[in-house]
Design a protein around this motif. Structure first.
Motif, PDB file in Angstrom:
ATOM      1  N   TYR A 139       0.843  -1.194   0.000  1.00  0.00           N
ATOM      2  CA  TYR A 139       0.000   0.000   0.000  1.00  0.00           C
ATOM      3  C   TYR A 139       0.881   1.247   0.000  1.00  0.00           C
ATOM      4  O   TYR A 139       1.870   1.322   0.740  1.00  0.00           O
ATOM      5  N   THR A 144      -3.518   4.095  -2.015  1.00  0.00           N
ATOM      6  CA  THR A 144      -3.692   3.181  -3.139  1.00  0.00           C
ATOM      7  C   THR A 144      -2.796   1.954  -2.958  1.00  0.00           C
ATOM      8  O   THR A 144      -1.952   1.903  -2.059  1.00  0.00           O
ATOM      9  N   ASP A 199     -13.606   3.378  -3.196  1.00  0.00           N
ATOM     10  CA  ASP A 199     -12.320   4.073  -3.174  1.00  0.00           C
ATOM     11  C   ASP A 199     -11.563   3.829  -4.466  1.00  0.00           C
ATOM     12  O   ASP A 199     -11.604   2.717  -5.020  1.00  0.00           O
ATOM     13  N   MET A 201      -8.454   2.795  -5.896  1.00  0.00           N
ATOM     14  CA  MET A 201      -7.341   2.051  -5.321  1.00  0.00           C
ATOM     15  C   MET A 201      -6.105   2.011  -6.205  1.00  0.00           C
ATOM     16  O   MET A 201      -5.004   1.726  -5.723  1.00  0.00           O
ATOM     17  N   ALA A 202      -6.258   2.276  -7.501  1.00  0.00           N
ATOM     18  CA  ALA A 202      -5.114   2.260  -8.406  1.00  0.00           C
ATOM     19  C   ALA A 202      -5.516   2.931  -9.707  1.00  0.00           C
ATOM     20  O   ALA A 202      -6.702   2.952 -10.075  1.00  0.00           O
ATOM     21  N   THR A 203      -4.535   3.496 -10.382  1.00  0.00           N
ATOM     22  CA  THR A 203      -4.751   4.047 -11.712  1.00  0.00           C
ATOM     23  C   THR A 203      -3.702   3.464 -12.649  1.00  0.00           C
ATOM     24  O   THR A 203      -2.634   3.010 -12.223  1.00  0.00           O
ATOM     25  N   ARG A 214     -10.410  -1.506   1.077  1.00  0.00           N
ATOM     26  CA  ARG A 214      -8.996  -1.526   0.681  1.00  0.00           C
ATOM     27  C   ARG A 214      -8.619  -2.786  -0.110  1.00  0.00           C
ATOM     28  O   ARG A 214      -7.455  -3.170  -0.183  1.00  0.00           O
ATOM     29  N   HIS A 216      -7.958  -4.651  -3.701  1.00  0.00           N
ATOM     30  CA  HIS A 216      -7.279  -4.027  -4.836  1.00  0.00           C
ATOM     31  C   HIS A 216      -8.259  -3.489  -5.867  1.00  0.00           C
ATOM     32  O   HIS A 216      -8.069  -2.400  -6.397  1.00  0.00           O
ATOM     33  N   HIS A 217      -9.307  -4.223  -6.180  1.00  0.00           N
ATOM     34  CA  HIS A 217     -10.414  -3.642  -6.938  1.00  0.00           C
ATOM     35  C   HIS A 217     -11.584  -4.610  -7.017  1.00  0.00           C
ATOM     36  O   HIS A 217     -11.409  -5.802  -7.217  1.00  0.00           O
TER      37      HIS A 217
END
Length: 287
Positions: A139, A144, A199, A201-203, A214, A216-217
């Motif tokens: 994290y 993210t 949320d 969590m990543a792009t 939380r 990952h997706h």
């Protein structure tokens, strides 16, 4: 269902519960998900079939014989991601796929997970994956999670896997996430983060990854093939509906109130609510 760890994808406040696909050739697509993917038939009707694992519904196939095959650049399903209980089960699926000559489109190590990719006979994407333990995830300071796309060593996975009889997907298999093709990433952020409360969590270039708790997706959205595309039209094959389940009913009510504030039309029923997402797909919210 098999008892799942407290940090499992489906134990989060919100998770993906079910996916509905509109298909032209129901017998062919159903046979693929049963024989090649390892789902079991739970219920058959004149209009479709419900498939799942250990009696848990995961996928509904809706018979639409006159449907038009969705164009590659239309918003819709990128893949449905089936989350297996562990790496051994991922290896068992790989051994099975090799024995049945099931073609894979890819195999990746995403740091948080390991995944195999393929398509069903009508071009609907499928991911078969297993998660690494959360204490192996990295994290970042902004909240993210670090993800990447590295090659997965298929030979090593195959070699370490028992070659016993494969009897389909193991109990405890769920839908871990759904990955969508959308028109704009900013629009996806406004919908999944600002409206639904997930949320970011990543792009990744051209994609965003959204989750609850939380993880990952639970939902991903990309524009790799569909940038600027108009909404889906009626009568297309592919993703007809996806469902998000709220493990906390109060959170569902908070989300519905936010949708009302944003003046996003919602149809309520006794068990939850439904709406149409910005790209023309039905979304069901339930607790």
């Amino acid at each position: 269902m098999t008892s799942l760890a407290a940090d499992h994808a489906t134990r989060m406040p919100v998770h993906v519960d079910h996916v509905h696909l509109a298909v032209r050739d129901l017998p062919m697509v159903s046979a693929f998900y049963r024989d090649m993917i390892g789902l079991g038939s739970i219920e058959k009707t004149e209009s479709g079939e419900v498939l799942g694992v250990a009696g848990q519904p995961l996928l509904t196939l809706l018979s639409e014989k006159d449907a038009v095959i969705a164009p590659r650049n239309a918003p819709g399903l990128f893949h449905t991601a089936f989350l297996l209980p562990d790496r051994t089960e991922l290896g068992r699926f790989l051994v099975h796929a090799a024995s049945r000559n099931v073609p894979l489109q890819g195999a990746s190590d995403h740091l948080v997970s390991e995944a195999l990719y393929l398509d069903d006979p009508e071009g609907n994407g499928i991911e078969i994956y297993r998660d690494r333990r959360r204490d192996e995830w990295d994290y970042l300071d902004d909240g993210t999670v670090k993800m990447a796309t590295h090659g997965l060593d298929l030979q090593a996975l195959y070699d370490e896997t028992p070659k016993d009889k494969w009897e389909g997907m193991a109990p405890g298999t769920t839908i871990g996430h759904v990955h969508l093709k959308v028109s704009e990433v900013a629009q996806a952020e406004a919908f999944f983060r600002d409206a639904l409360g997930l949320d970011l969590m990543a792009t990744y270039p051209g994609a965003g990854f959204f989750a609850s708790g939380r993880y990952h997706h639970h939902v991903a959205a990309n524009i790799w093939n569909s940038r600027g595309a108009p909404k889906r039209t009626a009568g297309m094959t592919g993703l007809a509906e996806y469902s998000l389940r709220f493990n906390d009913p109060a959170l569902l009510q908070t989300t519905l109130a936010q949708l009302d504030r944003l003046e996003i039309p919602v149809s309520r029923d006794g068990t939850g609510a439904s709406l149409t997402d910005p790209w023309g797909m039905r979304l069901k919210l339930a607790a």
